[in-house]
Motif scaffolding. Structure first.
Motif, PDB file in Angstrom:
ATOM      1  N   SER A 510       0.828  -1.203   0.000  1.00  0.00           N
ATOM      2  CA  SER A 510       0.000   0.000   0.000  1.00  0.00           C
ATOM      3  C   SER A 510       0.862   1.252   0.000  1.00  0.00           C
ATOM      4  CB  SER A 510      -0.928  -0.032   1.227  1.00  0.00           C
ATOM      5  OG  SER A 510      -1.649   1.163   1.318  1.00  0.00           O
ATOM      6  N   GLU A 515      -1.107  -2.051  -6.525  1.00  0.00           N
ATOM      7  CA  GLU A 515      -2.477  -2.562  -6.462  1.00  0.00           C
ATOM      8  C   GLU A 515      -2.509  -3.949  -7.096  1.00  0.00           C
ATOM      9  OE1 GLU A 515      -4.588   0.466  -8.492  1.00  0.00           O
ATOM     10  OE2 GLU A 515      -4.634   1.823  -6.755  1.00  0.00           O
ATOM     11  N   SER A 590     -22.933   6.751   2.913  1.00  0.00           N
ATOM     12  CA  SER A 590     -22.770   5.327   2.611  1.00  0.00           C
ATOM     13  C   SER A 590     -23.841   4.526   3.333  1.00  0.00           C
ATOM     14  CB  SER A 590     -21.394   4.835   3.062  1.00  0.00           C
ATOM     15  OG  SER A 590     -20.379   5.461   2.325  1.00  0.00           O
ATOM     16  N   TYR A 592     -24.465   0.565   4.868  1.00  0.00           N
ATOM     17  CA  TYR A 592     -23.729  -0.655   5.217  1.00  0.00           C
ATOM     18  C   TYR A 592     -24.705  -1.836   5.300  1.00  0.00           C
ATOM     19  CZ  TYR A 592     -19.895   2.486   6.367  1.00  0.00           C
ATOM     20  OH  TYR A 592     -18.903   3.422   6.287  1.00  0.00           O
ATOM     21  N   LYS A 613     -16.848  -7.753  -5.943  1.00  0.00           N
ATOM     22  CA  LYS A 613     -16.457  -6.451  -6.506  1.00  0.00           C
ATOM     23  C   LYS A 613     -16.951  -6.312  -7.933  1.00  0.00           C
ATOM     24  CE  LYS A 613     -12.426  -5.672  -3.584  1.00  0.00           C
ATOM     25  NZ  LYS A 613     -10.959  -5.616  -3.497  1.00  0.00           N
ATOM     26  N   LYS A 621     -18.396   0.318  -2.504  1.00  0.00           N
ATOM     27  CA  LYS A 621     -17.194   1.071  -2.162  1.00  0.00           C
ATOM     28  C   LYS A 621     -16.177   0.224  -1.436  1.00  0.00           C
ATOM     29  CE  LYS A 621     -15.778   5.348   0.129  1.00  0.00           C
ATOM     30  NZ  LYS A 621     -16.230   6.476   0.958  1.00  0.00           N
ATOM     31  N   ASP A 622     -16.654  -0.679  -0.571  1.00  0.00           N
ATOM     32  CA  ASP A 622     -15.712  -1.496   0.208  1.00  0.00           C
ATOM     33  C   ASP A 622     -16.408  -2.780   0.629  1.00  0.00           C
ATOM     34  OD1 ASP A 622     -13.343  -2.175   1.460  1.00  0.00           O
ATOM     35  OD2 ASP A 622     -13.970  -1.318   3.380  1.00  0.00           O
ATOM     36  N   ALA A 623     -15.599  -3.827   0.785  1.00  0.00           N
ATOM     37  CA  ALA A 623     -16.106  -5.109   1.296  1.00  0.00           C
ATOM     38  C   ALA A 623     -14.991  -5.742   2.100  1.00  0.00           C
ATOM     39  CB  ALA A 623     -16.531  -6.014   0.145  1.00  0.00           C
ATOM     40  N   ARG A 624     -15.333  -6.230   3.282  1.00  0.00           N
ATOM     41  CA  ARG A 624     -14.299  -6.864   4.095  1.00  0.00           C
ATOM     42  C   ARG A 624     -14.877  -8.012   4.906  1.00  0.00           C
ATOM     43  NH1 ARG A 624     -11.946  -2.281   7.723  1.00  0.00           N
ATOM     44  NH2 ARG A 624     -11.821  -1.340   5.656  1.00  0.00           N
ATOM     45  N   TYR A 643     -19.465 -10.876   5.636  1.00  0.00           N
ATOM     46  CA  TYR A 643     -18.792  -9.711   5.037  1.00  0.00           C
ATOM     47  C   TYR A 643     -19.571  -8.454   5.390  1.00  0.00           C
ATOM     48  CZ  TYR A 643     -16.047 -12.981   2.248  1.00  0.00           C
ATOM     49  OH  TYR A 643     -15.211 -13.980   1.857  1.00  0.00           O
ATOM     50  N   GLU A 646     -19.978  -1.904   2.032  1.00  0.00           N
ATOM     51  CA  GLU A 646     -20.278  -0.472   2.070  1.00  0.00           C
ATOM     52  C   GLU A 646     -20.683  -0.036   0.664  1.00  0.00           C
ATOM     53  OE1 GLU A 646     -16.998   1.992   3.136  1.00  0.00           O
ATOM     54  OE2 GLU A 646     -18.144   3.855   2.979  1.00  0.00           O
TER      55      GLU A 646
END
Length: 679
Positions: A510, A515, A590, A592, A613, A621-624, A643, A646
């Motif tokens: 990072s 990337e 956002s 969630y 994705k 926007k985001d996934a975790r 998961y 967002e």
């Protein structure tokens, strides 16, 4: 090399105490490593530099002491010995290899009485670290230490035939040396031989078959000049290192041969009786003299001093140089043959500086003009890597590029492209490292053995390989962690594990703006089968990481778990984006959503993330991953993954139906691809 203080004082008037003399010699460049008391004597352990073989004798060191202290030099003079032309056995000398033996002298001494050495001779020999053998052998050793010229005494009556031949050994020829060891020779080695067999390995050691013993009556005393390279190669091949080979390898003074032989003759006749016979000298010629012009102005300009021409002349004379002519502006000096290192004016100026005293030379700082320099991009990246890893608490190490093959093989790295050293100095330097892993494991073992078990180390270094008969090298990065990664009183200690190492890698990438980093399961000989991953950047494999296998850890005698990573630093350089990029903050809120799915155990998180994705498009926007579960509440062979997603549209506020639409599309893709079921 050892030097006796009492012996030294016989040749130069020394008023300094041993410690002060040792300091003076060291300050002048002749390093005294230690001074030890030995009875009423003191023994100096000297570190002799390769360019000063003249210091490999008591007389050579005495000459240096005289130049430094101004003491009077008292080198033994040799009285003329009357040669008796007695009958009986003589010897002829034939030198077949003049290039390897430019000068060879032999002296016959008859009717000697071999016996025990007098006490004073024993004391001198034993002070140099040898044991007394008999008066003849002790005298040759004494003269070796005194003059620096190795000599050897043969029992003349044990030499077969009438001729002594200096020749190359026959391939496979055998010789039993004085120490009882049998050696097999090859045709590159120079030997001294009689008509039957070798009687000595030239410059290294004599043979048992012509050894001087109590029954010896007549001897042949050898003093010669043998080629430095030949003696060194022979000594290394046979793994024999002697006081003689040590001096021949560094070059003896060819003009010192006759003096040393005469000195030995004098002592033999004094201590063992005998009659001096024929002296044979093959290769005697006047050595070429090296004339050097010295300009006092040049001396003072280089040293920043104001040394007079008179003092320069005095110093040159003290160092054994002959002043051919002198004036205020120039001195013409002739360097002695024992100072082969003096070839140019600068060499002599350095000698003047040594004797004058480095501490007397004024300290001046050279004018520094700052030069702007643009740093190479690769170096910028490597420095950034160092900064980042140091900020993460890692310590940089540097290990050797040369390793022994056993360590390389034991580490489990591939050896099909290994670069081996043809003639390694030690078994610890048999090959160029193909990987940083062996050196890193050695460093981990070294620290753990010294009770430092919590380690986070990294190294940036070259690795070497052979490909298509060509040699190559590239730069790699290795990181190793072991022990506890966190300790404190608030929470329990945390052990280093795979995911901490993965976190370090992700943080580093990072920071470098890299990337499209992916991790995939892989099998590697050096790593555990259950915790090993290959690292990909844009589809290209650039390294491997994981838990070092128990087999490898056992080979390195490491009992703790070690997690290690190695990546090809050159390969990732092309993916580095050091420039900073900024993105506008969204003006819209956002939303969630958590999603729990049940999939087969072997499905990887990276595979699921990739599908989500793609299905989520720009609004995801985001996934975790926030939870993983295996147990009674999920079917056998399955896993439950939760998961947190967002959603955010940069152009507007998302409506509930739009979120449900994307959410449903994502679940459909996961079900179609992996058979995932909503839990």
């Amino acid at each position: 090399m050892r030097i006796s203080y009492n012996w030294l004082k016989e040749y130069v008037n020394v008023r300094l105490q041993p410690d002060r003399l040792a300091q003076a010699l060291t300050m002048a460049g002749l390093s005294v490593e230690s001074v030890k008391a030995l009875g009423s004597d003191h023994i100096f352990e000297l570190e002799i530099t390769a360019n000063r073989p003249d210091w490999l004798s008591v007389i050579g060191v005495a000459r240096e002491v005289a130049a430094l202290t101004g003491g009077k030099l008292n080198i033994p003079s040799i009285p003329k010995v009357k040669v008796k032309a007695s009958g009986g056995r003589g010897a002829k000398i034939r030198v077949e290899e003049r290039g390897l033996c430019p000068r060879y002298t032999a002296r016959i001494i008859k009717n000697v009485k071999v016996g025990e050495s007098p006490q004073w001779l024993k004391v001198r020999i034993e002070a140099m670290g040898l044991r007394s053998v008999n008066n003849i052998v002790d005298i040759t050793n004494f003269c070796l230490f005194e003059t620096g010229e190795p000599m050897h005494a043969f029992d003349l009556d044990k030499i077969t035939g009438s001729e002594v031949i200096i020749r190359k050994a026959l391939q496979g020829e055998k010789i039993i040396l004085i120490d009882g060891a049998e050696k097999t020779l090859d045709k590159s080695m120079l030997v001294i031989a009689d008509s039957k067999s070798p009687i000595a390995i030239a410059g290294v050691m004599g043979a048992l078959n012509t050894e001087v013993t109590g029954s010896t009556k007549n001897i042949l005393l050898e003093a010669a000049y043998f080629d430095q390279v030949s003696v060194r190669r022979t000594s290394r091949k046979l793994a024999i290192a002697t006081e003689s080979s040590y001096r021949f390898e560094r070059r003896v003074d060819i003009e010192n041969i006759v003096y040393s032989s005469n000195r030995a003759l004098e002592l033999i006749m004094k201590l063992a009786g005998g009659e001096a016979g024929a002296f044979i000298d093959i290769g005697a010629r006047e050595a070429k003299k090296n004339i050097i012009d010295i300009r006092p102005g040049r001396v003072n300009k280089l040293l920043g001093t104001d040394i007079s021409a008179g003092l320069i002349k005095k110093t040159a004379l003290a160092l054994g140089m002959d002043v051919k002519s002198s004036s205020g502006k120039k001195l013409k000096l002739e360097a002695p043959n024992f100072r082969s290192d003096l070839r140019t004016e600068v060499d002599v100026i350095e000698e003047i500086a040594r004797i004058y005293g480095y501490d007397k030379i004024p300290v001046t700082l050279p004018k520094i003009v700052e030069q702007p320099m643009r740093m190479d991009q690769d170096m910028v990246v490597r420095n950034r890597v160092r900064e980042c890893l140091a900020a993460l608490g890692a310590d940089e190490i540097m290990t050797y590029s040369l390793l022994n093959k056993k360590a390389i093989i034991s580490s489990g790295v591939r050896t099909d492209s290994l670069v081996s050293i043809s003639n390694p100095l030690t078994t610890e330097q048999e090959a160029m490292r193909p990987s940083l892993i062996p050196g890193m494991l050695n460093a981990v073992m070294w620290n753990i053995n010294r009770k430092t078990k919590d380690l986070k180390l990294f190294e940036i270094g070259n690795v070497y390989f052979k490909k298509d008969e060509k040699f190559g090298e590239k730069k790699n990065l290795a990181i190793a962690i072991t022990g506890q990664s966190f300790t404190g009183w608030v929470v329990k200690p945390v052990q280093a594990d795979f995911f901490e190492l993965k976190g370090i890698v992700e943080t580093l990438y990072s920071e470098l703006g890299i990337e499209a980093v992916e991790f995939s399961r892989v099998l590697n000989n050096g790593f555990s089968r259950s915790e090993c991953a290959q690292i990909h950047i844009a589809g290209e494999a650039v390294g491997v990481m994981g838990l070092i296998s128990q087999k490898v850890l056992h080979e390195f005698d490491i009992k703790d778990k070690v997690y290690l990573l190695e990546v090809d630093l050159d390969a990732i350089l092309k993916h580095v984006r050091m420039e900073k990029r900024f993105a506008e903050l969204s003006k819209y809120p956002s939303v969630y959503r958590d999603i729990s799915i049940v999939v087969a155990r072997e499905i990887l998180n990276s595979e699921i993330m990739s599908v989500m994705k793609a299905a989520g498009a720009v609004v995801l926007k985001d996934a975790r991953l926030i939870d993983r579960y295996e147990g009674k509440q999920v079917p056998e062979g399955k896993q439950s993954l939760t998961y947190r997603l967002e959603y955010c549209d940069p152009a507007k506020t998302l409506e509930e139906k739009e979120i449900l639409n994307v959410h449903g599309r994502m679940l459909g893709e996961l079900e179609a691809k992996f058979g995932a079921k909503l839990r």
